[in-house]
Design a protein around this motif. Structure first.
Motif, short mmCIF file in Angstrom:
data_model
loop_
_atom_site.label_atom_id
_atom_site.label_comp_id
_atom_site.label_asym_id
_atom_site.label_seq_id
_atom_site.Cartn_x
_atom_site.Cartn_y
_atom_site.Cartn_z
N LEU A 127 0.84 -1.29 -0.03
CA LEU A 127 0.09 -0.07 -0.07
C LEU A 127 0.82 1.38 -0.08
O LEU A 127 1.62 1.31 1.03
CB LEU A 127 -0.66 -0.01 1.17
CG LEU A 127 -1.77 1.05 1.46
CD1 LEU A 127 -2.96 1.38 0.20
CD2 LEU A 127 -3.02 1.12 2.59
N GLU A 128 0.74 2.16 -0.96
CA GLU A 128 1.48 3.24 -1.09
C GLU A 128 0.95 4.41 -0.28
O GLU A 128 0.00 4.54 0.00
CB GLU A 128 1.79 3.38 -2.74
CG GLU A 128 2.51 2.38 -3.35
CD GLU A 128 3.83 1.82 -2.98
OE1 GLU A 128 4.42 2.69 -2.52
OE2 GLU A 128 4.06 0.97 -3.42
N HIS A 129 2.07 5.61 -0.35
CA HIS A 129 1.31 6.66 0.33
C HIS A 129 0.34 7.26 -0.29
O HIS A 129 -0.60 8.08 0.44
CB HIS A 129 2.38 7.68 0.49
CG HIS A 129 3.60 7.09 1.49
ND1 HIS A 129 3.20 6.99 2.88
CD2 HIS A 129 4.57 6.37 1.19
CE1 HIS A 129 4.24 6.22 3.52
NE2 HIS A 129 5.21 6.04 2.59
N ASP A 130 0.35 7.19 -1.50
CA ASP A 130 -0.90 7.85 -2.56
C ASP A 130 -2.23 6.77 -2.51
O ASP A 130 -3.09 7.11 -3.28
CB ASP A 130 -0.56 8.08 -3.79
CG ASP A 130 -0.21 6.89 -4.79
OD1 ASP A 130 0.05 5.81 -4.20
OD2 ASP A 130 0.31 7.11 -5.92
N ARG A 131 -2.12 5.81 -1.56
CA ARG A 131 -3.24 4.93 -1.60
C ARG A 131 -3.26 3.93 -2.71
O ARG A 131 -4.48 3.24 -2.88
CB ARG A 131 -4.59 5.42 -1.17
CG ARG A 131 -4.45 6.62 -0.16
CD ARG A 131 -3.87 5.85 1.21
NE ARG A 131 -4.99 4.95 1.89
CZ ARG A 131 -4.55 4.44 3.00
NH1 ARG A 131 -3.51 4.67 3.74
NH2 ARG A 131 -5.41 3.53 3.51
N SER A 132 -2.36 3.96 -3.61
CA SER A 132 -2.35 2.99 -4.73
C SER A 132 -1.74 1.71 -4.26
O SER A 132 -0.95 1.63 -3.12
CB SER A 132 -1.52 3.47 -6.00
OG SER A 132 -0.07 3.79 -5.59
N TRP A 133 -1.84 0.69 -5.00
CA TRP A 133 -1.18 -0.66 -4.76
C TRP A 133 -0.09 -1.09 -5.58
O TRP A 133 -0.56 -0.87 -6.89
CB TRP A 133 -2.48 -1.95 -4.68
CG TRP A 133 -3.49 -1.50 -3.56
CD1 TRP A 133 -4.51 -0.83 -3.62
CD2 TRP A 133 -3.24 -2.07 -2.04
NE1 TRP A 133 -5.09 -0.75 -2.37
CE2 TRP A 133 -4.46 -1.76 -1.52
CE3 TRP A 133 -2.30 -2.76 -1.44
CZ2 TRP A 133 -4.86 -1.98 -0.21
CZ3 TRP A 133 -2.71 -3.24 -0.16
CH2 TRP A 133 -3.87 -2.65 0.19
N THR A 134 0.99 -1.57 -5.24
CA THR A 134 1.99 -1.90 -5.92
C THR A 134 1.95 -3.55 -5.85
O THR A 134 2.39 -3.83 -4.87
CB THR A 134 3.33 -1.32 -5.79
OG1 THR A 134 3.25 0.10 -5.99
CG2 THR A 134 4.59 -1.52 -6.71
N PRO A 135 1.99 -4.18 -6.78
CA PRO A 135 2.15 -5.58 -6.86
C PRO A 135 3.72 -6.05 -6.30
O PRO A 135 4.56 -5.21 -6.78
CB PRO A 135 1.84 -6.11 -8.31
CG PRO A 135 1.15 -5.19 -8.88
CD PRO A 135 1.70 -3.73 -8.22
N LEU A 136 3.79 -7.00 -5.63
CA LEU A 136 5.16 -7.24 -5.24
C LEU A 136 6.13 -7.51 -6.24
O LEU A 136 7.20 -6.94 -6.20
CB LEU A 136 5.17 -8.67 -4.47
CG LEU A 136 6.33 -9.18 -3.57
CD1 LEU A 136 6.32 -8.05 -2.67
CD2 LEU A 136 6.10 -10.43 -2.79
N SER A 137 5.80 -7.93 -7.51
CA SER A 137 6.79 -8.35 -8.67
C SER A 137 7.35 -6.73 -9.13
O SER A 137 8.15 -6.73 -9.88
CB SER A 137 5.97 -8.96 -9.74
OG SER A 137 4.83 -8.21 -10.10
N GLN A 138 6.49 -5.69 -8.85
CA GLN A 138 6.90 -4.35 -9.41
C GLN A 138 7.37 -3.40 -8.30
O GLN A 138 7.78 -2.24 -8.74
CB GLN A 138 5.75 -3.61 -10.20
CG GLN A 138 5.19 -4.57 -11.24
CD GLN A 138 3.93 -3.91 -11.65
OE1 GLN A 138 3.38 -2.87 -11.48
NE2 GLN A 138 3.19 -4.66 -12.70
N LEU A 139 7.63 -4.03 -7.16
CA LEU A 139 8.15 -3.26 -5.89
C LEU A 139 9.55 -2.65 -6.55
O LEU A 139 9.83 -1.28 -6.12
CB LEU A 139 8.46 -3.98 -4.69
CG LEU A 139 6.98 -4.06 -4.05
CD1 LEU A 139 7.36 -4.93 -2.85
CD2 LEU A 139 6.43 -3.05 -3.51
N GLN A 140 10.44 -3.15 -7.07
CA GLN A 140 11.97 -2.69 -7.34
C GLN A 140 11.69 -1.64 -8.32
O GLN A 140 12.41 -0.56 -8.29
CB GLN A 140 12.81 -3.89 -7.65
CG GLN A 140 14.12 -3.30 -8.10
CD GLN A 140 14.91 -3.03 -6.80
OE1 GLN A 140 14.79 -3.52 -6.06
NE2 GLN A 140 15.52 -1.79 -6.81
N VAL A 141 10.84 -1.61 -9.32
CA VAL A 141 10.67 -0.82 -10.24
C VAL A 141 10.18 0.67 -9.65
O VAL A 141 10.49 1.85 -9.74
CB VAL A 141 9.74 -1.20 -11.51
CG1 VAL A 141 9.29 0.16 -12.39
CG2 VAL A 141 10.53 -2.33 -12.17
#
Length: 191
Positions: free
Chosen positions: A146-160
């Motif tokens: 859960l990002e600070h802007d309330r969006s969700w980042t899939p675990l596979s895209q965390l590094q990007v």
């Protein structure tokens, strides 16, 4: 008379219709020409060269316009893809916010999405590895931060995502206020 000085008048008129020639001025700057007809003479080869040059310019103008329109078409396709991706991401984010969970979600934390046999989706703080053999009957669907802007980042895209955030953080100075920062940008850019 040589071949260049004798021109068939019908052919010459045909070329004259395709080529814009300068109007005759028998008194340029108020001076009368001795032989106005001699000044305006043009051979068939001269007219053919003018026609060829106009056709070449016309072809180049069309090709140039086509190339520019092709660039714009590619940009439109790119923007359409971006818009589609943004809408899909917004839809995913909205759906994930409505997933059942029994805790208050904190930004910056990773949550794991599961589906029960009943079909219900829910978030857990436990990863599949942490469940181990004691996991209830469920299907693991993915992990999201859960990002600070309330969006969700899939675990596979965390590094990007982290690379993007680090890059953006480097752009903003850390020792000044936002207001001071924007004032320095506008004063340096002449805005």
């Amino acid at each position: 008379m040589d071949d260049h000085s004798t021109v068939d008048t019908s052919t010459e008129n045909n070329f004259s219709n395709q080529v814009a020639l300068v109007e005759r001025n028998v008194k340029p700057q108020g001076l009368t020409l001795l032989d106005p007809a001699a000044v305006a003479k043009s051979s068939r080869q001269d007219l053919m060269a003018l026609v060829a040059e106009i056709e070449k310019a016309d072809s180049c103008v069309k090709a140039n316009a086509y190339n520019k329109l092709q660039v714009i078409a590619e940009q439109i396709k790119f923007l359409q893809k971006q818009a589609k991706d943004i809408l899909l991401e917004a839809e995913r984010n909205a759906k994930l916010h409505y997933v059942a969970c029994n805790f208050v979600k904190q930004t910056g934390h990773i949550y794991h999405l599961y589906q029960r046999e009943s079909g219900q989706f829910y978030f857990s703080m436990l990863s599949p590895e942490e469940w181990g053999n004691s996991a209830p009957s469920q299907i693991y669907k993915g992990s999201f931060r859960l990002e600070h802007d309330r969006s969700w980042t899939p675990l596979s895209q965390l590094q990007v995502k982290d690379n993007e955030l680090n890059f953006l953080q480097k752009l903003l100075p850390s020792d000044t206020t936002t207001n001071d920062f924007w004032q320095s940008i506008t004063s340096n850019s002449g805005v």
